[in-house]
Design an enzyme around this catalytic site. Structure first.
Site, mmCIF file in Angstrom:
data_model
loop_
_atom_site.group_PDB
_atom_site.id
_atom_site.type_symbol
_atom_site.label_atom_id
_atom_site.label_comp_id
_atom_site.label_asym_id
_atom_site.label_seq_id
_atom_site.Cartn_x
_atom_site.Cartn_y
_atom_site.Cartn_z
ATOM 1 C CD GLU A 85 81.730 117.303 56.401
ATOM 2 O OE1 GLU A 85 82.090 118.080 55.424
ATOM 3 O OE2 GLU A 85 81.018 116.483 56.149
ATOM 4 C CG ASP A 92 82.082 114.561 42.206
ATOM 5 O OD1 ASP A 92 83.210 115.791 42.168
ATOM 6 O OD2 ASP A 92 80.940 114.913 42.697
ATOM 7 C CG ASP A 135 81.320 114.878 51.236
ATOM 8 O OD1 ASP A 135 80.604 114.825 52.301
ATOM 9 O OD2 ASP A 135 81.011 116.188 50.776
#
Length: 385
Positions: free
Chosen positions: A133, A250, A275
């Site tokens: 990333e 979330d 993540d």
């Protein structure tokens, strides 16, 4: 080795149709592979009877920065052993450890180190490769990444990072100089390219998809959005059937309403990811993400000192449960954490309950938390099923 499991509800992905729920259903495993899937009751006495919850394919997470106190990029062998041994507690049977922005030379060294230690890891959650990333991101949308290390994706940088053969997913900003050539080079090398941490216009994202990009990293977060006269990354992710938006569900990174929008606009394309940072699975305190401190509060995601969200403390089974709780069909919610990510990285043998697939399975209780997890037909977590 054979195993017969019956379940009151079971997710299956037939070769000739969409993912659906069988109620009841059964799966027969032979030598680590799924040999038979059926509706109703099987012939013979089952080895395992699941009387509640849901039997699902093992979950596949394409974005795990860390877990259980360890940051994957600099974790030692004990840390890697802990993570691969314990992720089945969350229903995850395959994952991509994620390395965030750092100098290219530093990332390359981390990749070489991981390549050496992988053969020594115990049986547990399957490491599918590595997700980079960054560092080819936008400074304007850097999020928790260190702007000092953000750079353009030169051919030399791409070749250096591909040398180990471990890279399976790269998140980049397509507006950077040389990015479209990098997308083509990565795609030609069999690497999944995801648009993320990007200030691109919708047209620039479409050009990246033309070049081979097939995913968008954590939709709505650290990217241009859905302005009605200036659509950006998120807007293109929702309307472009070539792109699969990753979603951190979330309910802190993205609201319930926005999450419902993603599932409706990108039906069959949405990918649930965690993540997760090193603070995931841990009590409140100070942890690490990419060499920088993060703080895990009593509630909510981990944060940098300046208040920037820095990954999450999310479990992937909880992401599935959150999806169901906001009204997503259970089959679609499970699909987003199993078949869709597996197909994106070219692993059609994973993420499904279908004949010939690898026998990675998870029993999700009525709360959608993992109760028992099997990898290659072997139980690696649980005992109450």
């Amino acid at each position: 080795m054979s195993l017969l499991i019956t379940a009151e509800s079971m997710i299956t992905t037939p070769a000739d149709g969409p993912t659906r729920v069988l109620s009841p259903g059964y799966v027969r495993v032979e030598n680590g592979l799924i040999a038979e899937v059926g509706e109703g009751r099987p012939d013979g006495t089952p080895d395992v009877e699941l009387r509640d919850g849901l039997l699902a394919p093992g979950l596949v997470d394409l974005q795990v920065n860390g877990f259980f106190g360890y940051d994957m990029v600099d974790a030692d062998e004990d840390g890697w052993r802990t993570v691969v041994s314990r992720l089945p507690e969350t229903g995850v049977t395959s994952f991509l450890p994620t390395f965030i922005t750092a100098p290219v030379a530093t990332q390359a060294e981390a990749l070489r180190r991981v390549r050496e230690l992988l053969p020594r890891l115990p049986d547990g959650t399957r490491v599918l490769g590595v997700h980079l990333e960054g560092p080819f991101l936008s400074e304007k949308r850097k999020g928790a990444h260190n702007a000092d290390f953000i750079t353009d994706p030169s051919p030399e940088a791409i070749a250096t990072l591909l040398e180990t053969g471990l890279v399976k997913l790269v998140t980049l900003a397509p507006e950077r100089a040389g990015a479209l050539d990098a997308v083509r080079a990565l795609t030609d090398a069999g690497v999944l390219v995801s648009v993320g941490h990007s200030d691109a216009t919708a047209e620039q994202v479409a050009a990246a998809a033309d070049a081979g990009a097939r995913k968008v990293t954590h939709i709505f977060n650290a990217q241009s959005g859905v302005h009605h006269r200036a659509p950006g990354v998120a807007a293109q992710a929702l309307v472009d059937d070539r792109l699969s938006p990753g979603l951190i569900l979330d309910l802190h990174h993205v609201s319930a309403t926005a999450a419902r929008l993603v599932f409706r606009a990108a039906a069959g394309r949405t990918v649930l990811v965690t993540d997760a940072a090193s603070s995931a699975g841990m009590p409140p305190g100070t942890y690490d993400l990419g060499g920088e401190p993060i703080t895990m509060p009593a509630e909510g995601p981990p944060l940098r000192a300046d208040g920037t969200i820095a990954g999450s403390g999310l479990r992937l089974d909880d992401a599935v449960g959150n999806a169901v709780a906001i009204g997503v069909d259970p089959a679609a919610a499970v699909d987003a954490a199993t078949r869709v990510p597996a197909d994106l990285i070219g692993r059609a043998d994973l993420g499904r309950i279908a004949p010939g697939a690898v026998a990675d399975l998870v029993h999700l209780g009525p709360d959608h938390r993992a109760r028992t997890t099997w990898i290659n037909g072997q139980k690696v977590f649980g005992g109450d099923s």
